[in-house]
Motif scaffolding. Sequence first.
Motif, PDB file in Angstrom:
ATOM      1  N   ARG A 173       1.005  -1.621   0.246  1.00 48.39           N
ATOM      2  CA  ARG A 173      -0.234   0.181  -0.254  1.00 48.39           C
ATOM      3  C   ARG A 173       1.196   1.289  -0.307  1.00 48.39           C
ATOM      4  O   ARG A 173       0.241   1.933  -0.150  1.00 48.39           O
ATOM      5  N   ALA A 174       1.716   1.150   0.988  1.00 54.00           N
ATOM      6  CA  ALA A 174       2.855   2.325   0.315  1.00 54.00           C
ATOM      7  C   ALA A 174       3.247   2.535  -0.529  1.00 54.00           C
ATOM      8  O   ALA A 174       3.324   4.085  -0.859  1.00 54.00           O
ATOM      9  N   THR A 175       3.936   1.350  -1.243  1.00 50.62           N
ATOM     10  CA  THR A 175       4.438   1.733  -2.855  1.00 50.62           C
ATOM     11  C   THR A 175       3.472   2.159  -4.114  1.00 50.62           C
ATOM     12  O   THR A 175       3.910   2.673  -4.462  1.00 50.62           O
ATOM     13  N   LEU A 176       2.095   1.694  -3.195  1.00 51.15           N
ATOM     14  CA  LEU A 176       1.260   2.008  -4.835  1.00 51.15           C
ATOM     15  C   LEU A 176       0.950   3.402  -4.536  1.00 51.15           C
ATOM     16  O   LEU A 176       0.502   3.795  -5.321  1.00 51.15           O
ATOM     17  N   ASP A 227       8.988   9.178   1.828  1.00 50.66           N
ATOM     18  CA  ASP A 227       8.297   9.549  -0.026  1.00 50.66           C
ATOM     19  C   ASP A 227       9.714   9.117  -0.023  1.00 50.66           C
ATOM     20  O   ASP A 227      10.451   8.928  -1.614  1.00 50.66           O
ATOM     21  N   THR A 228      10.745  10.029   0.216  1.00 50.31           N
ATOM     22  CA  THR A 228      12.542  10.587  -0.720  1.00 50.31           C
ATOM     23  C   THR A 228      13.281   9.340  -1.412  1.00 50.31           C
ATOM     24  O   THR A 228      13.373   8.840  -2.361  1.00 50.31           O
ATOM     25  N   VAL A 229      12.984   8.293   0.157  1.00 54.05           N
ATOM     26  CA  VAL A 229      14.259   7.624  -0.729  1.00 54.05           C
ATOM     27  C   VAL A 229      13.435   6.170  -1.416  1.00 54.05           C
ATOM     28  O   VAL A 229      13.066   5.701  -3.096  1.00 54.05           O
ATOM     29  N   SER A 230      11.654   5.987  -1.609  1.00 55.19           N
ATOM     30  CA  SER A 230      10.635   5.567  -1.855  1.00 55.19           C
ATOM     31  C   SER A 230      10.920   5.775  -3.350  1.00 55.19           C
ATOM     32  O   SER A 230      10.990   5.295  -4.700  1.00 55.19           O
ATOM     33  N   ILE A 231      10.590   7.319  -3.681  1.00 49.12           N
ATOM     34  CA  ILE A 231       9.986   8.027  -5.422  1.00 49.12           C
ATOM     35  C   ILE A 231      11.770   7.399  -5.495  1.00 49.12           C
ATOM     36  O   ILE A 231      11.431   7.467  -7.081  1.00 49.12           O
ATOM     37  N   ALA A 232      12.780   8.467  -4.766  1.00 50.78           N
ATOM     38  CA  ALA A 232      14.001   8.157  -5.463  1.00 50.78           C
ATOM     39  C   ALA A 232      14.262   6.155  -6.335  1.00 50.78           C
ATOM     40  O   ALA A 232      14.426   6.339  -7.096  1.00 50.78           O
ATOM     41  N   VAL A 233      14.352   5.561  -5.173  1.00 46.96           N
ATOM     42  CA  VAL A 233      14.113   3.318  -6.142  1.00 46.96           C
ATOM     43  C   VAL A 233      12.854   3.918  -7.432  1.00 46.96           C
ATOM     44  O   VAL A 233      13.646   3.564  -8.344  1.00 46.96           O
ATOM     45  N   ALA A 280       9.467  -1.166 -11.303  1.00 49.48           N
ATOM     46  CA  ALA A 280       9.738  -0.227 -10.420  1.00 49.48           C
ATOM     47  C   ALA A 280       8.946  -0.412  -8.642  1.00 49.48           C
ATOM     48  O   ALA A 280       9.073  -0.610  -7.624  1.00 49.48           O
ATOM     49  N   PHE A 281       7.949  -0.646  -8.868  1.00 45.05           N
ATOM     50  CA  PHE A 281       6.654  -1.146  -7.429  1.00 45.05           C
ATOM     51  C   PHE A 281       7.736  -2.397  -6.938  1.00 45.05           C
ATOM     52  O   PHE A 281       7.642  -2.870  -5.917  1.00 45.05           O
ATOM     53  N   PRO A 323       9.681  -3.946  -1.791  1.00 43.56           N
ATOM     54  CA  PRO A 323      10.771  -4.680  -0.288  1.00 43.56           C
ATOM     55  C   PRO A 323      11.925  -3.588   0.095  1.00 43.56           C
ATOM     56  O   PRO A 323      11.798  -3.972   1.208  1.00 43.56           O
ATOM     57  N   VAL A 324      11.636  -2.800  -0.443  1.00 45.21           N
ATOM     58  CA  VAL A 324      12.951  -1.573   0.683  1.00 45.21           C
ATOM     59  C   VAL A 324      11.969  -0.835   1.013  1.00 45.21           C
ATOM     60  O   VAL A 324      12.417  -0.590   2.082  1.00 45.21           O
ATOM     61  N   ASN A 325      10.836  -0.525   0.546  1.00 47.92           N
ATOM     62  CA  ASN A 325       9.514   0.126   1.563  1.00 47.92           C
ATOM     63  C   ASN A 325       9.055  -0.590   2.763  1.00 47.92           C
ATOM     64  O   ASN A 325       9.138  -0.354   4.076  1.00 47.92           O
TER      65      ASN A 325
END
Length: 171
Positions: free
Chosen positions: A35-38, A103-109, A145-146, A151-153
């Motif tokens: 859900r965080a990734t979506l 969100d910074t790391v998630s968006i960057a990845v 990317a998703f 797994p990063v999130n």
Amino acid sequence: MDHDQKQDQHHNLHHEHGSPAGHHGGGASWTMAVRATLHCLTGCAIGEILGMAVGTALGWGNVPTMVAAIVLAFLFGYSLTLFGVRRAGLDLRAAVKVALAADTVSIAVMELVDNGIVALTPGAMEAQLSDGLFWATLLGGFVVAFLITTPVNKWMIGRGKGHAVAHAGHA
């Protein structure tokens, strides 16, 4: 609905899909990570598609088009979190800090993976809006990317970082 009711509703909504790290056993569920990734993907996709479409339609070169897409992806990605935590009652300064931390790391990845796929797919950067390759590469990049960002999130949320900060910001 008064301010406290809104805050409780927003807090409960987030806890329905998993508990942040440190609350119940220290881990993050895959459901919460998905859900965080979506959530992140939604903002990134809006910005990425808008940037790529505008740059392509205006005949910009590859670098300005990608820069526009990345900037807009971060802008829309942060905005979704910012609006959510503001609705939960955080003041603007605190909400900006939460959005940046969440969100910074998630968006960057996500942007690194998605733009890497677009850049490395033969012909994708030269494709026009009417070309299937343009859309297939862009959407395929989002899928990959998703899959990489989830797994990063999960790892970050499990350590009280990333999207877990958004939960703490309105808890």
